[in-house]
Design a protein around this motif. Structure first.
Motif, PDB file in Angstrom:
ATOM      1  N   LEU A 456       1.019  -1.230   0.176  1.00  0.00           N
ATOM      2  CA  LEU A 456       0.210   0.023   0.144  1.00  0.00           C
ATOM      3  C   LEU A 456       0.842   1.228  -0.009  1.00  0.00           C
ATOM      4  O   LEU A 456       0.259   2.183  -0.719  1.00  0.00           O
ATOM      5  CB  LEU A 456      -1.235   0.029   1.483  1.00  0.00           C
ATOM      6  N   ARG A 457       2.214   1.218   0.550  1.00  0.00           N
ATOM      7  CA  ARG A 457       3.064   2.397   0.686  1.00  0.00           C
ATOM      8  C   ARG A 457       3.543   2.785  -0.596  1.00  0.00           C
ATOM      9  O   ARG A 457       3.647   4.004  -0.988  1.00  0.00           O
ATOM     10  CB  ARG A 457       3.473   2.400   1.701  1.00  0.00           C
ATOM     11  N   GLU A 458       3.907   1.542  -1.175  1.00  0.00           N
ATOM     12  CA  GLU A 458       4.766   1.860  -2.505  1.00  0.00           C
ATOM     13  C   GLU A 458       3.621   2.277  -3.896  1.00  0.00           C
ATOM     14  O   GLU A 458       3.419   3.137  -4.550  1.00  0.00           O
ATOM     15  CB  GLU A 458       5.078   0.241  -2.887  1.00  0.00           C
ATOM     16  N   LEU A 459       2.159   2.047  -3.571  1.00  0.00           N
ATOM     17  CA  LEU A 459       1.349   2.594  -4.055  1.00  0.00           C
ATOM     18  C   LEU A 459       0.260   3.714  -4.023  1.00  0.00           C
ATOM     19  O   LEU A 459       0.038   4.657  -4.797  1.00  0.00           O
ATOM     20  CB  LEU A 459      -0.130   1.114  -4.329  1.00  0.00           C
ATOM     21  N   ARG A 460       0.967   4.215  -2.713  1.00  0.00           N
ATOM     22  CA  ARG A 460       0.090   5.443  -2.140  1.00  0.00           C
ATOM     23  C   ARG A 460       1.086   6.136  -1.346  1.00  0.00           C
ATOM     24  O   ARG A 460       0.498   6.279  -0.158  1.00  0.00           O
ATOM     25  CB  ARG A 460      -1.097   4.646  -1.407  1.00  0.00           C
ATOM     26  N   PRO A 461       2.323   6.609  -2.013  1.00  0.00           N
ATOM     27  CA  PRO A 461       3.007   7.242  -1.740  1.00  0.00           C
ATOM     28  C   PRO A 461       3.006   8.149  -0.632  1.00  0.00           C
ATOM     29  O   PRO A 461       3.932   9.445  -0.397  1.00  0.00           O
ATOM     30  CB  PRO A 461       4.723   7.346  -2.595  1.00  0.00           C
ATOM     31  N   GLU A 462       2.032   9.054  -1.203  1.00  0.00           N
ATOM     32  CA  GLU A 462       1.518  10.778  -1.082  1.00  0.00           C
ATOM     33  C   GLU A 462       0.965  10.813   0.348  1.00  0.00           C
ATOM     34  O   GLU A 462       0.299  11.920   1.669  1.00  0.00           O
ATOM     35  CB  GLU A 462       1.033  11.007  -1.582  1.00  0.00           C
ATOM     36  N   VAL A 463       0.185   8.965   1.168  1.00  0.00           N
ATOM     37  CA  VAL A 463      -0.158   9.241   1.665  1.00  0.00           C
ATOM     38  C   VAL A 463       0.643   9.223   3.031  1.00  0.00           C
ATOM     39  O   VAL A 463       1.095   8.185   3.078  1.00  0.00           O
ATOM     40  CB  VAL A 463      -1.826   8.522   1.814  1.00  0.00           C
ATOM     41  N   PRO A 464       0.356   9.367   4.191  1.00  0.00           N
ATOM     42  CA  PRO A 464       1.066   9.010   5.446  1.00  0.00           C
ATOM     43  C   PRO A 464       0.772   7.848   6.148  1.00  0.00           C
ATOM     44  O   PRO A 464      -0.217   7.521   6.430  1.00  0.00           O
ATOM     45  CB  PRO A 464       0.767  10.161   6.141  1.00  0.00           C
ATOM     46  N   LEU A 465       1.488   6.925   6.030  1.00  0.00           N
ATOM     47  CA  LEU A 465       1.420   5.929   6.888  1.00  0.00           C
ATOM     48  C   LEU A 465       2.155   4.767   7.245  1.00  0.00           C
ATOM     49  O   LEU A 465       2.486   3.765   7.442  1.00  0.00           O
ATOM     50  CB  LEU A 465       1.068   4.109   5.517  1.00  0.00           C
ATOM     51  N   PRO A 466       2.110   5.674   8.499  1.00  0.00           N
ATOM     52  CA  PRO A 466       3.587   5.009   9.733  1.00  0.00           C
ATOM     53  C   PRO A 466       3.157   3.972  10.670  1.00  0.00           C
ATOM     54  O   PRO A 466       1.685   4.189  10.119  1.00  0.00           O
ATOM     55  CB  PRO A 466       3.682   5.626  10.381  1.00  0.00           C
TER      56      PRO A 466
END
Length: 846
Positions: A456-466
């Motif tokens: 998900l972090r690869e697909l949505r790099p603009e969304v902070p997902l710590p």
């Protein structure tokens, strides 16, 4: 083939195989038989010279030179210690020293001797062998057994025992049995590591030296020794066994595999002197090495002990990486938490170990361990990679240093919420919030077509997902009993434990015990089964399997870390640093992290024992005139500690009743009036105050002064006229003590029913819930007062007011329940009080 050719091949074999003395023995024996036939002394000496050269190549430095000839100051523990051959004496040829006698030990096999330490030759050999191996191998672990001289032969090794490199010398059959048990346990752990495909090359060698068997040793113990010798070399365990001989009329000894045999007990020489020793099939007599110089022994052992202490001492500074915040949490989190003989011990939050369980008795180091973990994580990962939620359910200050204070304005920027001496309700609120985050991330993953957080972090790099780590100290308090809150907490915990790994939400539960938690009886497996990483501190054997006693005997500052749910043989025991002794370092580190922050948003801090003041609430400071004014009543027991208010409009029933005998009710009325005053233009409303309850005069007077300072018209009403005074402008009637309705129940009912439409709102305090219900006309008129603030009233009384007989309210100090019937909301809150109110209560014993 000539004997000369064969000798040359023998010497070449020695040169090629460092420490391959066992192989050379056969060749030497054959050569000796041929030499005997030729009876050529010169050629025998030439052979000895070649073998001396080969032995010098096979065992160098501390492993092969005469100890007395090693210069003072020679460094110990070389960077690359040699495995295999080590010297135990000198082979003689025609009564002259010929070449060093070597045995294949560490990295090879074992040494078995029929003589024991009662023989001075064997005692000297053992002492010199121990000095050699300790000097040459920095990671060596030693177990010592002496059943014949009761430990005297190992007296020089006291420094090793003091440093923890060796256990105290075992001198009887019980001590020997413990040595074997510990060795078997270690062997199982090493084999399990190897079975998982991990390297054991960094594991220290374990050397068991038996100077002589205790007299009580029987067949079973001897068979255990033989079994250990069979499996030992593959697990870096090697034995030196002395006194291994068959007594008269006893069963034969079990075979010791992978061993070189040393014989010292043949018949005496004609002169009466003991016969020379014989090593394996080597045809030459062996003179065993004598006792090493005492000064040399002290130097080696003291240096080794100091090195061991230094190697196993991990400071808080060692936990801090350079540079800071350099790691990504996309695939997980990890940090160093301790050190053992094998090096640094690293723990992780990932798919294999998504959640941790930590246990330890009071004073066992649980808080210190948690601080090590949190500082280790906070220095490796930036706030964009890691968020922290910290809950402490005990009377302590475990996490206060992560938050700003009057003394130090800094905080750890990763921290989102901290609960100090938390309510169970606050803990449930945090778990509920995290569960909501799970749902949010699950929706994002579904829409993005991802199955793991990393994807998900690869697909949505603009969304902070710590990644999120929630630490709950003394978590058993959260689940105590079997009430509504406990059941809610279990439901949240089970969901987080099952799904957290997929969405990057990780739990750390720490407690003195996990037994006796009634609410978890039927959920232990489904919940704790999701916590494969177990950290057992002193007094926490219960975290491990019943047959796993690896945590027994831990001292403060030690932890047993098991990454397989506590099963036997899958853990490491390490020492961890004492964060409490590094206050200056941590303060500097905290400031460094704080100065690197990109946001000035402070962590939310819930202190369950603190008073809440209206003037300290940023929401109050930001109030402006508002067409839908809201009375501010306190701070909610939720993750954000949000402001709790009650709105007033023209709808029927928009009044507020505060119920309970506590004088805090007067403070709540004052806060409500003053906060409403800031939301009205001066002169646009009136405030009518009535103070008919005893002891409220000072609160009422201060309220009047505050409202007048805001520019509002304020009238003080006398008993008998409270409900009959004419009101021509929008008015708030603030009544400190409305019990009995001033003898005019019908007027009160009319005000409740018609007041909001005329712009008249009542904010009243009733000390009795039943009295309030009577004054408003019974249960049929409940809706005529939609707002209720419950203080110290019983649950059944509140149930009568709300119409819910199963209400779960439990009154306690510094808490209130705010109910808005129209909104269908019930909010647990910390009420606003005047400064010092709770201290007054404490002094009065209330």
């Amino acid at each position: 083939m000539t004997w000369r050719t064969e000798l040359e091949r023998t010497a070449a074999a020695l040169r090629r195989a460092s420490g391959a003395a066992e192989h050379a023995e056969g060749l030497l024996a054959q050569a000796e038989s041929r030499l005997a036939a030729t009876d050529t002394a010169a050629r025998r000496r030439a052979l000895a010279e070649q073998l001396r050269t080969a032995a010098a190549t096979a065992a160098t430095g501390w492993l092969g030179e005469e100890l007395a000839s090693i210069p003072s100051g020679t460094p110990v523990w070389p960077d690359e210690p040699r495995e295999g051959a080590v010297r135990i004496g000198t082979a003689e040829l025609e009564d002259e020293p010929a070449f060093p006698a070597l045995v294949d030990l560490l990295g090879g096999g074992h040494l078995v001797c029929d003589g024991d330490a009662a023989d001075p030759r064997v005692a000297g050999m053992l002492q010199s062998l121990l000095v050699r191996l300790v000097a040459a191998h920095p990671g060596l672990e030693v177990s010592l057994v002496d059943g014949v001289t009761l430990g005297q032969v190992f007296a020089p090794a006291t420094a090793l025992v003091d440093a923890g490199m060796a256990e105290p010398v075992a001198t009887d059959h019980l001590g020997l049995a413990k040595v074997l048990t510990d060795a078997e346990k270690r062997l199982t752990e090493i084999r399990d590591i190897a079975a998982r495909g991990q390297s054991i090359a960094n594991r220290p060698y374990h050397l068991i030296v038996i100077a002589g068997l205790p007299p009580q040793v029987g067949k079973t113990v001897r068979e255990r020794i033989a079994a250990l010798a069979h499996a030992g070399p593959a697990a870096r365990c090697h034995l030196v066994i002395c006194g291994w001989r068959t007594a008269i009329r006893t069963e034969p000894l079990p075979a010791i595999e992978h061993a070189t045999h040393l014989s010292c007990r043949e018949a005496a020489m004609p002169s009466g002197a003991p016969s020379p020793a014989r090593l394996g099939t080597l045809p030459l007599p062996i003179v065993l090495d004598p006792v090493p110089p005492p000064s040399q022994t002290r130097t080696v052992f003291d240096a080794r002990a100091a090195q061991r202490r230094e190697a196993e001492t991990l400071t808080v500074g060692d936990l801090v990486p350079d540079p800071l915040w350099a790691d990504s949490s996309r695939n997980g989190l990890s940090t160093v938490i301790g050190r053992d003989a094998g090096g640094d011990v690293t723990v992780s939050f990932d798919d294999a170990t998504p959640h941790w369980l930590i246990g330890g008795r009071t004073g066992g180091g649980k808080t210190v361990f948690l601080l090590d973990v949190l500082y280790g994580l906070a220095t490796r990962y930036s706030p964009e990679e890691l968020e922290l939620y910290l809950l402490d359910f005990k009377e302590g200050v475990s996490f206060t240093e992560f938050t700003p204070s009057a003394i130090d304005e800094s905080w750890i920027p990763h921290v989102r919420a901290v609960g100090v001496e938390s309510d169970r309700e606050y803990g449930v609120a945090v778990l509920s919030s995290l569960r909501g985050e799970l749902s949010r991330r699950a929706g994002m993953m579904k829409r993005a077509g991802a199955t793991r957080l990393a994807r998900l972090r690869e697909l949505r790099p603009e969304v902070p997902l710590p990644r999120i780590v929630a630490v709950v100290d003394e978590f058993h308090v959260l689940f105590s009993g079997n009430d509504r809150l406990a059941r809610q907490a279990v439901a949240h915990l089970e969901e987080l434990a099952r799904k957290g790994r997929s969405y990057g939400v990780h739990l750390v539960l720490a407690s003195q015990t996990i037994s006796g938690i009634e609410a978890l009886y039927s959920k232990k497996d489904s919940i704790f089964g999701q916590f494969p990483l177990r950290v057992a501190l002193p007094g926490a054997k219960h975290l491990l399997d019943d047959d796993n006693d690896a945590a027994a005997g831990l001292s403060v500052g030690q932890a047993h870390v098991n990454d397989s749910g506590g099963i036997k043989g899958r853990g490491r025991t390490c020492a961890f640093p004492d964060a409490s002794s590094a206050e200056d370092l941590l303060a500097e580190l905290r400031h460094t992290l704080w100065e690197r922050r990109e946001s000035d948003v402070e962590p939310v801090v819930f202190r369950g024992f603190d008073e809440q003041h209206l003037t300290g609430d940023p929401t109050f400071a930001a109030l402006q005139p508002n067409p839908l004014p809201k009375a501010l009543l306190g701070r909610a027991v939720d993750v954000g500690v949000t402001t709790v208010g009650y709105s007033f409009d023209r709808s029927p029933g928009r009044h507020l009743a505060v119920l309970g005998t506590s004088a805090v009710a007067a403070d709540i009325l004052a806060a409500a009036a003053i906060s409403l005053g800031r939301q009205h233009e001066p002169g646009s409303v009136e405030f009518h105050l009535a103070a008919t309850a005893a002891g409220v005069e000072d609160v009422a007077e201060a309220t009047v002064e505050s409202l007048k300072a805001q520019g509002h018209k304020v009238r003080l009403l006398e008993p008998g006229s409270i409900l009959t005074t004419e009101r021509e402008t929008p008015t708030y009637l603030v009544w400190f003590g409305a019990d009995g309705a001033d003898g005019k129940a019908s007027a009160l009912k009319r005000l409740l029913l018609q007041g909001p439409a005329d712009g008249i709102h009542l904010i009243g305090w009733w000390r009795g819930a039943r009295r309030f219900l009577d004054d408003i006309g019974g249960s049929s008129n409940r809706e005529h007062c939609a707002g209720v603030v419950a203080l110290n009233i019983a649950a059944n009384d509140l149930g009568a007011v709300t119409g819910n007989p199963n209400h779960g309210w439990e009154s306690r100090s510094n808490r209130c329940l705010v109910i808005d019937r129209h909104a269908g909301a019930e909010t647990l809150a910390v009420p606003y009080v005047r400064p010092g109110r709770l201290d007054e209560y404490q002094e009065a014993g209330r």
